[in-house]
Design a protein around this motif. Structure first.
Motif, short mmCIF file in Angstrom:
data_model
loop_
_atom_site.label_atom_id
_atom_site.label_comp_id
_atom_site.label_asym_id
_atom_site.label_seq_id
_atom_site.Cartn_x
_atom_site.Cartn_y
_atom_site.Cartn_z
N SER A 28 2.46 -0.96 22.34
CA SER A 28 2.83 0.44 22.55
C SER A 28 4.31 0.63 22.81
N SER A 29 4.98 -0.40 23.33
CA SER A 29 6.41 -0.26 23.60
C SER A 29 7.28 -0.76 22.45
N VAL A 30 6.70 -1.56 21.55
CA VAL A 30 7.45 -2.11 20.42
C VAL A 30 6.73 -1.73 19.13
N PRO A 31 7.25 -0.79 18.35
CA PRO A 31 6.57 -0.40 17.11
C PRO A 31 6.68 -1.48 16.04
N LEU A 32 5.80 -1.41 15.09
CA LEU A 32 5.86 -2.25 13.91
C LEU A 32 6.66 -1.46 12.88
N VAL A 33 7.78 -2.02 12.45
CA VAL A 33 8.66 -1.32 11.51
C VAL A 33 8.40 -1.86 10.11
N ILE A 34 8.26 -0.94 9.15
CA ILE A 34 8.00 -1.31 7.77
C ILE A 34 9.01 -0.61 6.87
N TRP A 35 9.49 -1.34 5.87
CA TRP A 35 10.42 -0.81 4.87
C TRP A 35 9.98 -1.34 3.53
N CYS A 36 9.69 -0.45 2.57
CA CYS A 36 9.17 -0.86 1.27
C CYS A 36 10.02 -0.32 0.13
N SER A 37 10.19 -1.15 -0.91
CA SER A 37 10.94 -0.73 -2.08
C SER A 37 10.62 -1.63 -3.27
N ASN A 38 11.00 -1.14 -4.45
CA ASN A 38 10.97 -1.94 -5.66
C ASN A 38 12.10 -1.47 -6.56
N GLU A 39 12.12 -1.90 -7.82
CA GLU A 39 13.21 -1.53 -8.72
C GLU A 39 13.24 -0.05 -9.02
N GLU A 40 12.09 0.62 -8.96
CA GLU A 40 12.01 2.03 -9.32
C GLU A 40 12.10 2.98 -8.14
N ALA A 41 11.75 2.53 -6.94
CA ALA A 41 11.67 3.46 -5.80
C ALA A 41 11.95 2.76 -4.48
N ASP A 42 12.51 3.53 -3.56
CA ASP A 42 12.70 3.07 -2.19
C ASP A 42 11.88 4.02 -1.32
N LEU A 43 10.82 3.50 -0.72
CA LEU A 43 9.94 4.34 0.09
C LEU A 43 10.49 4.57 1.50
N GLY A 44 11.56 3.86 1.82
CA GLY A 44 12.17 4.05 3.13
C GLY A 44 11.44 3.28 4.21
N GLY A 45 11.86 3.53 5.44
CA GLY A 45 11.31 2.82 6.58
C GLY A 45 10.49 3.73 7.47
N ARG A 46 9.58 3.12 8.19
CA ARG A 46 8.74 3.83 9.15
C ARG A 46 8.54 2.94 10.37
N ALA A 47 8.42 3.56 11.53
CA ALA A 47 8.06 2.86 12.75
C ALA A 47 6.62 3.22 13.07
N LEU A 48 5.73 2.25 13.00
CA LEU A 48 4.31 2.49 13.20
C LEU A 48 3.89 2.09 14.61
N GLN A 49 3.36 3.01 15.35
CA GLN A 49 2.78 2.71 16.66
C GLN A 49 1.37 2.15 16.43
N GLU A 50 0.71 1.73 17.49
CA GLU A 50 -0.65 1.18 17.37
C GLU A 50 -1.54 2.10 16.55
N HIS A 51 -2.23 1.51 15.58
CA HIS A 51 -3.21 2.17 14.70
C HIS A 51 -2.60 3.16 13.71
N ASP A 52 -1.28 3.35 13.72
CA ASP A 52 -0.64 4.18 12.70
C ASP A 52 -0.70 3.45 11.36
N ASP A 53 -0.56 4.21 10.28
CA ASP A 53 -0.53 3.58 8.97
C ASP A 53 0.51 4.24 8.08
N PHE A 54 0.85 3.55 7.03
CA PHE A 54 1.78 4.02 6.03
C PHE A 54 1.13 3.74 4.68
#
Length: 123
Positions: A28-54
């Motif tokens: 709960s105090s440290v989010p899971l950070v995700i950053w996704c991309s490929n050659e065609e698109a950059d989906l950017g980054g998100r900070a996911l708290q417990e049970h959040d999804d992207f």
């Protein structure tokens, strides 16, 4: 058994839903950070708290890379992984084309039905 790819899917693409869920039990105090991309698109980054999804839709085409790479960061730990790779996932995402990742302190788990989870790799 390999899934048969219809010619129309090859030309016009097949759409998959890719989802990454924060499955940590106590971050709960440290989010899971995700950053996704490929050659065609950059989906950017998100900070996911417990049970959040992207999630996002991934359409495969013969002219694209058919690959989406993500970097995960949890506290001081980082891991890069292929969140979607057509050559690996076209058959294992199942008939509903659902590719779901559950990321926990114990590793990265994959499911195509949200019931059966298979560990793909460690942090």
């Amino acid at each position: 058994m390999m899934a048969k790819v219809e010619p129309s899917e090859y030309l016009f693409g097949t759409e998959y839903e890719v989802r990454v869920i924060n499955g940590f039990t106590n971050n709960s105090s440290v989010p899971l950070v995700i950053w996704c991309s490929n050659e065609e698109a950059d989906l950017g980054g998100r900070a996911l708290q417990e049970h959040d999804d992207f999630s996002w839709k991934m359409k495969t085409h013969f002219w694209s890379s058919n690959l989406m790479k993500c970097t995960m960061k949890w506290d001081q730990t980082r891991k890069k992984f292929d969140a979607f790779k057509a050559s690996r996932d076209a058959h294992r995402c199942g008939p509903f084309k659902m590719c779901t990742w559950l990321v926990t302190e114990h590793g990265f788990f994959f499911s195509n039905d949200l019931v059966n989870w298979y560990k793909d790799f460690e942090w």
